[in-house]
Design a protein around this motif. Sequence first.
Motif, PDB file in Angstrom:
ATOM      1  N   HIS A 167      45.630  43.888  45.381  1.00  0.00           N
ATOM      2  CA  HIS A 167      44.938  45.094  45.828  1.00  0.00           C
ATOM      3  C   HIS A 167      44.992  46.206  44.776  1.00  0.00           C
ATOM      4  CE1 HIS A 167      46.217  43.304  49.858  1.00  0.00           C
ATOM      5  NE2 HIS A 167      44.918  43.143  49.774  1.00  0.00           N
ATOM      6  N   GLN A 168      43.899  46.916  44.667  1.00  0.00           N
ATOM      7  CA  GLN A 168      43.833  48.087  43.793  1.00  0.00           C
ATOM      8  C   GLN A 168      43.895  49.330  44.682  1.00  0.00           C
ATOM      9  OE1 GLN A 168      41.162  47.212  40.068  1.00  0.00           O
ATOM     10  NE2 GLN A 168      39.986  46.638  41.879  1.00  0.00           N
ATOM     11  N   SER A 181      44.179  52.479  44.082  1.00  0.00           N
ATOM     12  CA  SER A 181      43.382  53.641  43.674  1.00  0.00           C
ATOM     13  C   SER A 181      41.937  53.507  44.156  1.00  0.00           C
ATOM     14  CB  SER A 181      43.411  53.802  42.155  1.00  0.00           C
ATOM     15  OG  SER A 181      42.906  52.637  41.515  1.00  0.00           O
ATOM     16  N   SER A 182      41.425  52.273  44.149  1.00  0.00           N
ATOM     17  CA  SER A 182      40.040  52.069  44.605  1.00  0.00           C
ATOM     18  C   SER A 182      39.895  52.413  46.078  1.00  0.00           C
ATOM     19  CB  SER A 182      39.619  50.617  44.364  1.00  0.00           C
ATOM     20  OG  SER A 182      39.571  50.330  42.988  1.00  0.00           O
ATOM     21  N   ASP A 235      41.267  43.222  43.429  1.00  0.00           N
ATOM     22  CA  ASP A 235      41.082  43.032  41.990  1.00  0.00           C
ATOM     23  C   ASP A 235      40.416  41.679  41.734  1.00  0.00           C
ATOM     24  OD1 ASP A 235      41.481  42.393  39.229  1.00  0.00           O
ATOM     25  OD2 ASP A 235      43.040  43.942  39.154  1.00  0.00           O
ATOM     26  N   ARG A 273      42.224  39.456  39.097  1.00  0.00           N
ATOM     27  CA  ARG A 273      43.469  38.918  39.647  1.00  0.00           C
ATOM     28  C   ARG A 273      43.164  37.787  40.637  1.00  0.00           C
ATOM     29  NH1 ARG A 273      48.422  37.543  38.579  1.00  0.00           N
ATOM     30  NH2 ARG A 273      49.824  37.684  40.358  1.00  0.00           N
TER      31      ARG A 273
END
Length: 247
Positions: A173-174, A176-177, A196, A199
């Motif tokens: 998981h990102q 910030s997004s 991601d 990833r």
Amino acid sequence: MISFFRKVRQKLLTENRVTRYLVYAIGEIFLVVIGILIALQINNANEASKARRSEQIVLKNLIQDLREDSLSFSENLTTLTKINNLHQALYEIGVKGIDSEIENPNLIRLLIYYNPIATKNDPFVADKLSNESVRKEVNTYARYLKDLDVTYTEYAELLENRVRVYLADNKTHQLSSWFENNNNSGKGESPFDFVDKERLILLSKTPEFQQLLLETSIKTKNTEFNIKTVLAQNHRLKEVILKELTK
């Protein structure tokens, strides 16, 4: 009318016309019985009319719920098609080494919105219907929904308890997004990537993810199949109800 009959009876008794009196009395009883039968028939007709109107209301409410379900199931199928396409792309990338396109990596953790309302709003709706054909189709729809409930529950548990946990453990998981995007309502497909992609592609090449991908694909396609079955019965039931309402 009652006064008239009383006067006739008194006159016959006064004139000692017993035979004619008995004939008249029998005729009077016959008329009373006929009157009662007519009254009962009228009352039964009124009750039948009330029952018919009540049943039509039930059918109209049911068909409205079926239309809502139909729209929801159609949206579910559209989403599941995209999820299946992602699974296929991850398989081609991770197992076959094919450079497939991934349009929305977020779909790997997406759970469809599943909340059918027909028959669940009124579990005993079939018992309120007099038409055997309609009642049969309602019961069939309810049975297919139960099968779908089981399949969906298995699918949801796999996604929530294993897929999402695996993605989190592998830092897919990102954050910030998600937190820095103003459109993170959490409903449906996100217009941005908080999973991601790179990833996820790397994970697709690992045996652990490939096994999880297989299990998820099976549950997804089983759910898709049962939704199609329910949707076909939904259309069939609506046709039968509309035919009944136009009688």
